[in-house]
Design a protein around this motif. Structure first.
Motif, PDB file in Angstrom:
ATOM      1  N   LYS A  12      39.970  34.164  45.987  1.00 26.44           N
ATOM      2  CA  LYS A  12      40.324  35.566  46.231  1.00 26.44           C
ATOM      3  C   LYS A  12      40.094  35.957  47.695  1.00 26.44           C
ATOM      4  CE  LYS A  12      40.937  38.001  42.137  1.00 26.44           C
ATOM      5  NZ  LYS A  12      40.690  39.305  41.569  1.00 26.44           N
ATOM      6  N   SER A  13      39.279  36.969  47.967  1.00 23.48           N
ATOM      7  CA  SER A  13      39.143  37.418  49.368  1.00 23.48           C
ATOM      8  C   SER A  13      38.160  36.565  50.179  1.00 23.48           C
ATOM      9  CB  SER A  13      38.713  38.888  49.384  1.00 23.48           C
ATOM     10  OG  SER A  13      37.553  39.070  48.614  1.00 23.48           O
ATOM     11  N   ASN A  33      34.914  49.952  49.603  1.00 24.49           N
ATOM     12  CA  ASN A  33      36.005  49.639  48.673  1.00 24.49           C
ATOM     13  C   ASN A  33      36.807  48.464  49.217  1.00 24.49           C
ATOM     14  OD1 ASN A  33      36.349  53.136  48.273  1.00 24.49           O
ATOM     15  ND2 ASN A  33      35.629  51.751  46.719  1.00 24.49           N
ATOM     16  N   GLY A  34      37.152  47.558  48.328  1.00 25.55           N
ATOM     17  CA  GLY A  34      37.994  46.428  48.724  1.00 25.55           C
ATOM     18  C   GLY A  34      37.263  45.328  49.469  1.00 25.55           C
ATOM     19  N   SER A  35      35.932  45.413  49.515  1.00 24.19           N
ATOM     20  CA  SER A  35      35.194  44.412  50.297  1.00 24.19           C
ATOM     21  C   SER A  35      34.901  43.143  49.501  1.00 24.19           C
ATOM     22  CB  SER A  35      33.895  45.012  50.840  1.00 24.19           C
ATOM     23  OG  SER A  35      33.084  45.435  49.778  1.00 24.19           O
ATOM     24  N   GLY A  36      35.182  43.155  48.194  1.00 24.51           N
ATOM     25  CA  GLY A  36      35.041  41.919  47.418  1.00 24.51           C
ATOM     26  C   GLY A  36      33.924  41.911  46.390  1.00 24.51           C
ATOM     27  N   LYS A  37      33.373  43.086  46.060  1.00 28.29           N
ATOM     28  CA  LYS A  37      32.276  43.133  45.064  1.00 28.29           C
ATOM     29  C   LYS A  37      32.772  42.642  43.700  1.00 28.29           C
ATOM     30  CE  LYS A  37      31.723  47.580  45.619  1.00 28.29           C
ATOM     31  NZ  LYS A  37      32.738  47.863  46.646  1.00 28.29           N
ATOM     32  N   SER A  38      33.900  43.216  43.253  1.00 23.62           N
ATOM     33  CA  SER A  38      34.436  42.812  41.943  1.00 23.62           C
ATOM     34  C   SER A  38      34.901  41.359  41.966  1.00 23.62           C
ATOM     35  CB  SER A  38      35.586  43.722  41.525  1.00 23.62           C
ATOM     36  OG  SER A  38      35.120  45.033  41.310  1.00 23.62           O
ATOM     37  N   ASN A  39      35.340  40.890  43.129  1.00 23.47           N
ATOM     38  CA  ASN A  39      35.777  39.487  43.225  1.00 23.47           C
ATOM     39  C   ASN A  39      34.617  38.530  42.942  1.00 23.47           C
ATOM     40  OD1 ASN A  39      38.362  40.292  43.813  1.00 23.47           O
ATOM     41  ND2 ASN A  39      38.192  39.982  46.025  1.00 23.47           N
ATOM     42  N   ARG A  58      42.237  40.041  37.244  1.00 28.13           N
ATOM     43  CA  ARG A  58      43.185  40.819  38.047  1.00 28.13           C
ATOM     44  C   ARG A  58      44.124  39.889  38.830  1.00 28.13           C
ATOM     45  NH1 ARG A  58      39.620  44.137  41.591  1.00 28.13           N
ATOM     46  NH2 ARG A  58      38.480  42.181  41.635  1.00 28.13           N
ATOM     47  N   ASP A  64      46.927  32.597  41.718  1.00 27.31           N
ATOM     48  CA  ASP A  64      46.762  33.815  42.527  1.00 27.31           C
ATOM     49  C   ASP A  64      45.308  33.963  42.986  1.00 27.31           C
ATOM     50  OD1 ASP A  64      49.380  34.364  42.073  1.00 27.31           O
ATOM     51  OD2 ASP A  64      49.038  35.955  40.609  1.00 27.31           O
ATOM     52  N   ILE A  66      43.613  31.719  44.471  1.00 30.16           N
ATOM     53  CA  ILE A  66      43.400  30.994  45.731  1.00 30.16           C
ATOM     54  C   ILE A  66      43.566  31.965  46.898  1.00 30.16           C
ATOM     55  CG2 ILE A  66      44.266  29.113  47.206  1.00 30.16           C
ATOM     56  CD1 ILE A  66      45.134  27.720  44.569  1.00 30.16           C
ATOM     57  N   SER A  68      44.546  33.920  49.971  1.00 31.69           N
ATOM     58  CA  SER A  68      45.879  33.971  50.586  1.00 31.69           C
ATOM     59  C   SER A  68      45.859  34.741  51.896  1.00 31.69           C
ATOM     60  CB  SER A  68      46.874  34.620  49.623  1.00 31.69           C
ATOM     61  OG  SER A  68      46.508  35.979  49.435  1.00 31.69           O
ATOM     62  N   ARG A  73      49.284  30.220  50.088  1.00 31.69           N
ATOM     63  CA  ARG A  73      48.340  29.990  49.010  1.00 31.69           C
ATOM     64  C   ARG A  73      48.378  28.525  48.633  1.00 31.69           C
ATOM     65  NH1 ARG A  73      49.130  34.732  45.325  1.00 31.69           N
ATOM     66  NH2 ARG A  73      47.470  35.841  46.369  1.00 31.69           N
ATOM     67  N   GLN A 139      34.547  46.908  35.767  1.00 35.93           N
ATOM     68  CA  GLN A 139      34.788  48.180  36.438  1.00 35.93           C
ATOM     69  C   GLN A 139      35.734  49.014  35.569  1.00 35.93           C
ATOM     70  OE1 GLN A 139      35.546  47.556  40.515  1.00 35.93           O
ATOM     71  NE2 GLN A 139      36.075  49.656  40.971  1.00 35.93           N
TER      72      GLN A 139
HETATM   73  P1  ATP Z   1      35.980  48.696  44.873  1.00 38.87           P
HETATM   74  O1  ATP Z   1      34.759  49.316  45.493  1.00 38.87           O
HETATM   75  O2  ATP Z   1      37.214  49.481  45.189  1.00 38.87           O
HETATM   76  O3  ATP Z   1      35.821  48.355  43.439  1.00 38.87           O
HETATM   77  P2  ATP Z   1      35.590  45.874  45.510  1.00 38.87           P
HETATM   78  O4  ATP Z   1      34.504  45.663  46.524  1.00 38.87           O
HETATM   79  O5  ATP Z   1      35.254  45.615  44.084  1.00 38.87           O
HETATM   80  O6  ATP Z   1      36.230  47.325  45.704  1.00 38.87           O
HETATM   81  P3  ATP Z   1      37.525  43.795  45.179  1.00 38.87           P
HETATM   82  O7  ATP Z   1      38.381  44.348  44.084  1.00 38.87           O
HETATM   83  O8  ATP Z   1      36.526  42.766  44.808  1.00 38.87           O
HETATM   84  O9  ATP Z   1      36.828  44.979  45.959  1.00 38.87           O
HETATM   85  O10 ATP Z   1      38.434  43.179  46.340  1.00 38.87           O
HETATM   86  C1  ATP Z   1      39.748  43.559  46.508  1.00 38.87           C
HETATM   87  C2  ATP Z   1      40.315  42.826  47.702  1.00 38.87           C
HETATM   88  O11 ATP Z   1      40.469  41.435  47.420  1.00 38.87           O
HETATM   89  C3  ATP Z   1      41.695  43.364  48.058  1.00 38.87           C
HETATM   90  O12 ATP Z   1      41.698  43.692  49.431  1.00 38.87           O
HETATM   91  C4  ATP Z   1      42.614  42.206  47.769  1.00 38.87           C
HETATM   92  O13 ATP Z   1      43.678  42.133  48.673  1.00 38.87           O
HETATM   93  C5  ATP Z   1      41.693  41.022  47.969  1.00 38.87           C
HETATM   94  N1  ATP Z   1      42.206  39.834  47.286  1.00 38.87           N
HETATM   95  C6  ATP Z   1      42.428  39.654  45.959  1.00 38.87           C
HETATM   96  N2  ATP Z   1      42.961  38.441  45.716  1.00 38.87           N
HETATM   97  C7  ATP Z   1      43.059  37.823  46.927  1.00 38.87           C
HETATM   98  C8  ATP Z   1      43.541  36.542  47.362  1.00 38.87           C
HETATM   99  N3  ATP Z   1      44.017  35.631  46.492  1.00 38.87           N
HETATM  100  N4  ATP Z   1      43.492  36.264  48.695  1.00 38.87           N
HETATM  101  C9  ATP Z   1      43.011  37.160  49.580  1.00 38.87           C
HETATM  102  N5  ATP Z   1      42.558  38.381  49.248  1.00 38.87           N
HETATM  103  C10 ATP Z   1      42.575  38.714  47.934  1.00 38.87           C
END
Ligand code: ATP
Ligand code: MG
Length: 176
Positions: A12-13, A33-39, A58, A64, A66, A68, A73, A139
């Protein structure tokens, strides 16, 4: 038993190799937000094969997952989880998904040796982790539960308490 370390590579990220050491007890991961916590949570679900559908992660398909970020990818996404048991030997579970020009592969490993998904499920069950249990609160789950009707919420409690199984048996018995 607790998770001692999560290693994420090209998933993922996480384009670079990231090692997340975890202490015993309560851990909080914070970030914008979007920093990768859920990842990170997704990496655990992926590695342990806790859900058969990639939609939970997701992602439309496994590939997906991997990274990117560099515009393509290709290559291998890899997650390793090291468990530290209360007593006994450390347990390492890892999973890779690899994509080539034509195909893709997904493999599990237990302590570095190739294993099937079933073997991973069994080794986790021995440690008291059941893949069909409610292990992870995703989440949005809390909001969903708050917004449910009392009857829908009761169903969840019945599922967790293991009552549903008997309710279903009772309903079948009454029908007969
Ligand atoms: P929030 O606080 O909004 O819940 P979060 O910290 O949980 O945010 P995530 O959902 O973990 O954030 O991360 C989302 C990010 O991961 C998005 O920017 C998305 O583009 C990125 N992402 C997801 N899949 C990939 C991938 N295969 N390659 C690169 N980036 C990816
Ligand atoms: Mg999130």
């Amino acid at each position: 038993m607790h998770i001692k370390k999560i290693t994420i590579k090209n998933f993922k990220s996480f384009g670079k190799k990231v090692e997340i050491p975890l202490e015993r007890g309560f851990t909080v991961i914070s970030g914008p937000n979007g920093s990768g916590k859920s990842n990170i949570i997704d990496s655990i679900i992926f590695c342990l094969g806790l859900h058969s559908s990639s939609k939970v992660l997701r992602a439309e398909k496994l590939t997906d997952l991997i990274y990117s970020g560099n515009g393509r990818r290709l290559g291998t996404a890899e997650v390793e989880i090291v468990f530290e048991p209360d007593n006994g030997e450390e347990l390492r579970i890892s999973r890779k998904v690899r994509v080539t020009e034509k195909n893709y592969y997904s493999n599990y490993y237990i302590n570095g040796k190739p294993a099937s998904h079933g073997e991973v499920v069994r080794v986790l069950e021995k440690a008291g982790i059941y893949s069909d249990a409610y292990n992870i609160v995703m989440q949005g789950d809390v909001t969903r539960i708050v917004e449910m009707t009392p009857m829908q919420r009761r169903k969840i409690i019945d599922d967790i308490a293991g009552i549903s199984e008997f309710e279903e048996k009772k309903a079948r018995a009454i029908e007969e």
